[in-house]
Design a protein around this motif. Structure first.
Motif, PDB file in Angstrom:
ATOM      1  N   SER A 137      43.107  44.349  67.563  1.00  0.00           N
ATOM      2  CA  SER A 137      42.202  45.205  68.322  1.00  0.00           C
ATOM      3  C   SER A 137      41.274  44.371  69.208  1.00  0.00           C
ATOM      4  CB  SER A 137      41.364  46.064  67.381  1.00  0.00           C
ATOM      5  OG  SER A 137      40.458  45.238  66.645  1.00  0.00           O
ATOM      6  N   THR A 138      40.713  45.007  70.232  1.00  0.00           N
ATOM      7  CA  THR A 138      39.780  44.319  71.127  1.00  0.00           C
ATOM      8  C   THR A 138      38.512  43.907  70.384  1.00  0.00           C
ATOM      9  OG1 THR A 138      40.603  45.638  72.984  1.00  0.00           O
ATOM     10  CG2 THR A 138      38.494  44.517  73.287  1.00  0.00           C
ATOM     11  N   GLY A 139      38.041  44.769  69.468  1.00  0.00           N
ATOM     12  CA  GLY A 139      36.851  44.432  68.688  1.00  0.00           C
ATOM     13  C   GLY A 139      37.052  43.178  67.854  1.00  0.00           C
ATOM     14  N   MET A 140      38.234  43.080  67.229  1.00  0.00           N
ATOM     15  CA  MET A 140      38.533  41.891  66.438  1.00  0.00           C
ATOM     16  C   MET A 140      38.625  40.661  67.341  1.00  0.00           C
ATOM     17  SD  MET A 140      41.826  41.183  63.948  1.00  0.00           S
ATOM     18  CE  MET A 140      41.451  42.651  62.972  1.00  0.00           C
ATOM     19  N   SER A 141      39.200  40.831  68.532  1.00  0.00           N
ATOM     20  CA  SER A 141      39.305  39.713  69.483  1.00  0.00           C
ATOM     21  C   SER A 141      37.922  39.221  69.882  1.00  0.00           C
ATOM     22  CB  SER A 141      40.075  40.161  70.733  1.00  0.00           C
ATOM     23  OG  SER A 141      41.375  40.576  70.420  1.00  0.00           O
ATOM     24  N   LEU A 142      37.026  40.149  70.206  1.00  0.00           N
ATOM     25  CA  LEU A 142      35.671  39.769  70.615  1.00  0.00           C
ATOM     26  C   LEU A 142      34.952  39.039  69.499  1.00  0.00           C
ATOM     27  CD1 LEU A 142      33.381  39.849  72.666  1.00  0.00           C
ATOM     28  CD2 LEU A 142      32.797  42.140  71.845  1.00  0.00           C
ATOM     29  N   ALA A 143      35.074  39.546  68.277  1.00  0.00           N
ATOM     30  CA  ALA A 143      34.413  38.905  67.131  1.00  0.00           C
ATOM     31  C   ALA A 143      34.965  37.495  66.905  1.00  0.00           C
ATOM     32  CB  ALA A 143      34.595  39.755  65.884  1.00  0.00           C
ATOM     33  N   PHE A 144      36.284  37.342  67.009  1.00  0.00           N
ATOM     34  CA  PHE A 144      36.896  36.027  66.797  1.00  0.00           C
ATOM     35  C   PHE A 144      36.442  35.041  67.869  1.00  0.00           C
ATOM     36  CE2 PHE A 144      40.228  32.910  67.610  1.00  0.00           C
ATOM     37  CZ  PHE A 144      40.465  32.410  66.332  1.00  0.00           C
ATOM     38  N   ILE A 145      36.445  35.463  69.127  1.00  0.00           N
ATOM     39  CA  ILE A 145      36.083  34.580  70.239  1.00  0.00           C
ATOM     40  C   ILE A 145      34.636  34.111  70.107  1.00  0.00           C
ATOM     41  CG2 ILE A 145      35.691  34.497  72.737  1.00  0.00           C
ATOM     42  CD1 ILE A 145      38.104  36.471  72.950  1.00  0.00           C
ATOM     43  N   VAL A 146      33.726  35.048  69.875  1.00  0.00           N
ATOM     44  CA  VAL A 146      32.304  34.693  69.736  1.00  0.00           C
ATOM     45  C   VAL A 146      32.095  33.795  68.525  1.00  0.00           C
ATOM     46  CG1 VAL A 146      29.990  35.605  69.317  1.00  0.00           C
ATOM     47  CG2 VAL A 146      31.500  36.759  70.940  1.00  0.00           C
ATOM     48  N   GLY A 147      32.738  34.138  67.414  1.00  0.00           N
ATOM     49  CA  GLY A 147      32.596  33.335  66.195  1.00  0.00           C
ATOM     50  C   GLY A 147      33.064  31.899  66.384  1.00  0.00           C
ATOM     51  N   VAL A 148      34.220  31.718  67.014  1.00  0.00           N
ATOM     52  CA  VAL A 148      34.749  30.371  67.245  1.00  0.00           C
ATOM     53  C   VAL A 148      33.819  29.564  68.147  1.00  0.00           C
ATOM     54  CG1 VAL A 148      36.602  29.069  68.374  1.00  0.00           C
ATOM     55  CG2 VAL A 148      37.161  30.946  66.828  1.00  0.00           C
ATOM     56  N   LEU A 149      33.309  30.197  69.198  1.00  0.00           N
ATOM     57  CA  LEU A 149      32.417  29.482  70.116  1.00  0.00           C
ATOM     58  C   LEU A 149      31.116  29.075  69.436  1.00  0.00           C
ATOM     59  CD1 LEU A 149      32.903  31.477  73.443  1.00  0.00           C
ATOM     60  CD2 LEU A 149      33.714  29.179  72.896  1.00  0.00           C
ATOM     61  N   VAL A 150      30.564  29.956  68.613  1.00  0.00           N
ATOM     62  CA  VAL A 150      29.322  29.627  67.899  1.00  0.00           C
ATOM     63  C   VAL A 150      29.542  28.446  66.964  1.00  0.00           C
ATOM     64  CG1 VAL A 150      27.687  30.444  66.165  1.00  0.00           C
ATOM     65  CG2 VAL A 150      28.318  31.924  68.068  1.00  0.00           C
ATOM     66  N   VAL A 151      30.621  28.488  66.187  1.00  0.00           N
ATOM     67  CA  VAL A 151      30.924  27.390  65.259  1.00  0.00           C
ATOM     68  C   VAL A 151      31.163  26.083  66.024  1.00  0.00           C
ATOM     69  CG1 VAL A 151      32.618  26.520  63.592  1.00  0.00           C
ATOM     70  CG2 VAL A 151      31.832  28.900  63.463  1.00  0.00           C
ATOM     71  N   THR A 152      31.891  26.171  67.137  1.00  0.00           N
ATOM     72  CA  THR A 152      32.203  24.984  67.937  1.00  0.00           C
ATOM     73  C   THR A 152      30.944  24.340  68.502  1.00  0.00           C
ATOM     74  OG1 THR A 152      34.371  25.867  68.575  1.00  0.00           O
ATOM     75  CG2 THR A 152      33.427  24.163  69.972  1.00  0.00           C
ATOM     76  N   VAL A 153      30.076  25.156  69.087  1.00  0.00           N
ATOM     77  CA  VAL A 153      28.860  24.623  69.701  1.00  0.00           C
ATOM     78  C   VAL A 153      27.924  24.045  68.644  1.00  0.00           C
ATOM     79  CG1 VAL A 153      26.784  25.236  70.991  1.00  0.00           C
ATOM     80  CG2 VAL A 153      28.999  26.123  71.719  1.00  0.00           C
ATOM     81  N   VAL A 154      27.720  24.769  67.547  1.00  0.00           N
ATOM     82  CA  VAL A 154      26.821  24.282  66.489  1.00  0.00           C
ATOM     83  C   VAL A 154      27.340  22.981  65.891  1.00  0.00           C
ATOM     84  CG1 VAL A 154      25.896  24.782  64.201  1.00  0.00           C
ATOM     85  CG2 VAL A 154      25.908  26.565  65.946  1.00  0.00           C
TER      86      VAL A 154
END
Length: 399
Positions: free
Chosen positions: A294-311
């Motif tokens: 789903s698009t909602g799952m895609s958005l959550a995955f993308i944001v989550g990965v970017l947050v973990v990567t940056v931190v």
């Protein structure tokens, strides 16, 4: 999502207006943006993109709003990765700091035009051939694999194929003439390196579009959303360059995060292709019952990965060391080659001294590795020698 022609017209006019505003009020007069200026306008453009997204959410519905935000976040992350290449290109061509804005704005405009063409081409292919989803998915999976390889490849090199072609077919002078594209040398009108670097950035951006456009089509098939998400991800990229200039080298895990995101979208595209399958040699041309993401799952995955990567990048001691080394190398090169205007002599040398102080505060294992980088140590030594010469000549002051 059927978008009326009037909405398209207003959207295109608004984006063109933002580009013209950027040029006439910021880029036309050559200057080096302050951190405050870059931060303020970066926030403005991000705010505009978010406000537009809420407009899509209100008038287009929850699904369309989620698709827009997923596409915009993905494209924004990919555009930050592009800044690494811009940094290499501008340094390789020794573009004066005050003139870099003009080059970056040209790259953004060229990218907007080129990607618009790719977007309509991609939409036409998708509407005509369902198997294109398989191709797009494969492209993203291959790109994800390439991102996991060494970062010393052509993607982040100042000597990729587009630049080699530009150097071969475009004859330019060896020196800049302000931000002019042409100058007179030995009585003949020739192109300046400014034009060459613009061609290099424009050509390189075409390569970026090969993974950028399939990625966003994996999140939404609405041409309007694809276009606006791409446009808003590019607007403000110039300001973001100057804002993140000192932090780009700190994001050491960004490539891994982007690889995970592109691989995720690649799998999503393949699953969607299987669900809509009409290729004869796959399941006899019939659709395959698979789970779709789903698009909602895609958005959550993308944001989550970017947050973990940056931190993870910001907390990494290796990232901190890499940031200081890259900054010291860049400031030394600017002091020696790029910034010949005495106005910036003391400012850049003081930045170099600050980075050298940071290097001395690193743990011994990182300092030992730095001392083994003979090219870097020679560059720093040369910068100090030239500074002494300029102090004696009265161009610089002793710190």
């Amino acid at each position: 999502m059927q978008v009326p022609g009037l909405v398209w017209t207003l959207t295109l006019a608004g984006i063109a207006g933002l580009v013209l505003f950027d040029f006439y009020f910021h880029v036309r007069r050559a200057h080096i943006p302050t951190l405050r200026e870059a931060g303020f306008w970066s926030a403005i453009y991000v705010g505009l993109a978010i406000v537009f997204g809420f407009g899509v959410l209100i008038f287009g519905g929850r699904d369309m709003g989620a698709e827009y935000f997923a596409g915009w976040v993905t494209e924004k992350a990919l555009s930050v990765d592009n800044l690494f290449v811009f940094l290499v290109l501008l340094g390789s061509f020794k573009v004066p700091r005050a003139d870099q804005q003009k080059v970056l704005l040209f790259g953004i405009v060229f990218s907007l035009i080129a990607r618009t063409g790719f977007i309509f081409l991609g939409a036409a292919l998708i509407n005509s051939f369902a198997w294109v989803f398989y191709v797009f998915g494969l492209i993203l999976l291959i790109t994800a694999g390439n991102l996991l390889k060494s970062e010393d490849g052509d993607g982040r090199s100042a000597d990729n194929v587009m630049i080699r072609l530009a150097r071969r077919f475009l004859r330019t002078s060896d020196t800049y003439d302000g931000d002019k594209l042409f100058t007179v040398q030995d009585g003949k009108r020739v192109m300046t390196p400014m034009l060459l670097v613009m061609v290099a950035i424009g050509g390189t951006d075409i390569l970026f579009a090969l993974d950028s456009i399939p990625a966003i089509f994996g999140l939404t098939q609405s041409v309007y959303l694809v276009f606006t998400a791409t446009a808003f991800s590019l607007l403000g990229l110039r300001q973001l360059y100057f804002l993140l200039d000192g932090l780009l080298d700190r994001l050491i895990y960004l490539s891994y995060g982007l690889a995970a995101i592109l691989a995720f979208i690649g799998v999503k595209l393949v699953l969607h292709a299987l669900h809509e399958n009409n290729v004869p040699f796959i399941n006899g041309g019939d659709r395959v019952d698979v789970v779709e993401i789903s698009t909602g799952m895609s958005l959550a995955f993308i944001v989550g990965v970017l947050v973990v990567t940056v931190v993870a990048s910001l907390l990494s001691p290796k990232g901190r060391a890499q940031t200081y080394v890259a900054a010291a190398r860049r400031h030394a090169a600017e002091f020696l080659d790029i910034e010949t205007d005495p106005k910036y002599c003391d400012e850049i040398f003081h930045k170099l001294l600050e980075e050298e102080a940071h290097l001395k505060q690193l743990p011994e294992k990182y300092r030992a590795r730095i001392r083994q980088e003979q090219e870097l140590m020679a560059l720093l030594t040369r910068a100090h020698e030239v500074h002494e010469e300029r102090v004696l000549a009265g161009v610089c002051f002793r710190p």
